[in-house]
Design an enzyme around this catalytic site. Structure first.
Site, PDB file in Angstrom:
ATOM      1  N   CYS A 131       6.201   7.287  -2.908  1.00  0.00           N
ATOM      2  CA  CYS A 131       5.856   6.866  -1.656  1.00  0.00           C
ATOM      3  C   CYS A 131       5.327   5.409  -1.776  1.00  0.00           C
ATOM      4  O   CYS A 131       4.357   4.931  -2.225  1.00  0.00           O
ATOM      5  CB  CYS A 131       4.717   7.742  -1.107  1.00  0.00           C
ATOM      6  SG  CYS A 131       4.010   6.773   0.374  1.00  0.00           S
ATOM      7  N   CYS A 134       2.127   4.271  -0.090  1.00  0.00           N
ATOM      8  CA  CYS A 134       0.987   4.779  -0.882  1.00  0.00           C
ATOM      9  C   CYS A 134       0.618   3.745  -2.218  1.00  0.00           C
ATOM     10  O   CYS A 134      -0.517   3.271  -2.365  1.00  0.00           O
ATOM     11  CB  CYS A 134       1.293   6.058  -1.417  1.00  0.00           C
ATOM     12  SG  CYS A 134       1.736   7.311  -0.131  1.00  0.00           S
ATOM     13  N   ASP A 135       1.721   3.509  -2.812  1.00  0.00           N
ATOM     14  CA  ASP A 135       1.508   2.910  -4.271  1.00  0.00           C
ATOM     15  C   ASP A 135       2.138   1.703  -4.432  1.00  0.00           C
ATOM     16  O   ASP A 135       1.867   0.924  -5.510  1.00  0.00           O
ATOM     17  CB  ASP A 135       2.372   3.793  -5.212  1.00  0.00           C
ATOM     18  CG  ASP A 135       1.522   5.293  -5.133  1.00  0.00           C
ATOM     19  OD1 ASP A 135       0.560   5.472  -4.944  1.00  0.00           O
ATOM     20  OD2 ASP A 135       2.329   6.377  -5.481  1.00  0.00           O
TER      21      ASP A 135
END
Length: 306
Positions: A131, A134-135
């Site tokens: 993701c 997300c990261d």
């Protein structure tokens, strides 16, 4: 007999459990593996509103679970193998148990499709991600490898170029299969390089990923990449957990269809989280789905109990 059974203890399922149990409904959450779902694999959830202390995904999910339990929700570890959702009483069967409820919320999630190569699972959250939203911030200034050639891989590579010093897309085919609009953006982005006919054989490292072994699937030539601090983002599809609902619930490519109230085509059956057909799959959208499904489900139960 429960008022509502929630299948899946990810953010969507737990959010729904909080709303249901707080409203006084007899609520059961069934989870086959670990509470938290996909976020349990994430070291940081710094983009979740209010998570100022930057709790890990596992810590955040556990806080959600404790909140649901505080209001009376019951959690059990069990894997549902069969579901009959068409009647007024919903029946869920595992290998050893039978559960009945007036309503069901499906929050089984969707798992990233993995490459199944050596080192992949070991380095999830330590260099391997699924993701970008997300990261990506964790790899600012780093060389980032993106595995995949479809729309998701292309879109995420473009997004990652805002953070990484260089983006290398590894495509197993002779060309990208993404839409032309993505291909045009990639071609005009100086940070992005595309390498075709290439597969990842192994992901290497100690504490973090520091190397890849690649194979040209045309020539068979092996190449080893050694570089500290690299990120490897894998976008080769997702697998929605919906097999046991086939033939009962309307789906598209395995994802459950629902209206804006999260209601499926069956009365008393709702869906929330990544298993639902939607555009953005984040913790915050999963909890939102759970809240909406909770409200709609509550009104449904009020109607049948009158």
């Amino acid at each position: 007999m429960y008022d509502v059974i929630i299948i899946g203890a990810g953010p969507a399922g737990i959010s729904r459990a909080i709303y249901a149990s707080r409203a006084g409904l007899k609520t059961l959450v069934l989870e086959k593996e670990a509470v938290g779902g996909q976020i349990a694999l994430t070291d940081s959830c710094e983009n979740y509103p209010g998570n100022i202390e930057d709790l890990s995904g596992l810590e955040l999910a556990d806080n959600m679970r404790k909140q649901a339990v505080h209001f009376g929700a019951e959690f059990k570890y069990d894997a549902i193998k069969e579901a009959d959702l068409e009647g007024k009483v919903k029946v869920l069967k595992s290998r050893r148990n039978v559960y009945e409820s007036k309503a069901v919320i499906i929050a089984t999630g969707a798992s990233p499709r993995m490459l199944n190569v050596k080192g992949e699972s070991e380095f999830i959250g330590r260099g391997v991600g699924f993701c970008a939203v997300c990261d990506a911030p964790f790899y600012k200034g780093s060389h980032i490898y993106v595995v995949g050639g479809g729309n998701s891989a292309a879109d995420e590579a473009i997004y990652l170029s805002n953070f990484g010093s260089k983006i290398t897309i590894l495509v197993r085919d002779e060309k990208l299969i993404a839409s032309q609009i993505y291909i045009d953006k990639i071609n005009s982005n100086e940070k992005i390089e595309v390498i075709y006919n290439t597969e990842v054989v192994e992901i290497k490292g100690e504490d973090m990923v520091s190397g890849l072994i690649l194979r040209n699937n045309k020539t068979g030539k092996i190449k080893e990449v050694s570089e500290e601090g690299i990120g490897v983002f894998i976008f080769v599809g997702r697998i929605p957990e919906t097999n046991i609902f086939e033939g009962q619930i309307e789906m598209e490519n395995g994802y459950i269809l629902a209206d804006e109230d999260m209601k499926t085509n069956l009365d008393g059956v709702y869906v929330a989280g990544d298993v639902r057909k939607k555009k953005l799959r984040q913790v915050v959208t999963a909890t939102s789905d759970g809240a909406i499904a909770g409200e709609a489900c509550g009104k449904y139960l009020e109607g049948i109990n009158d």
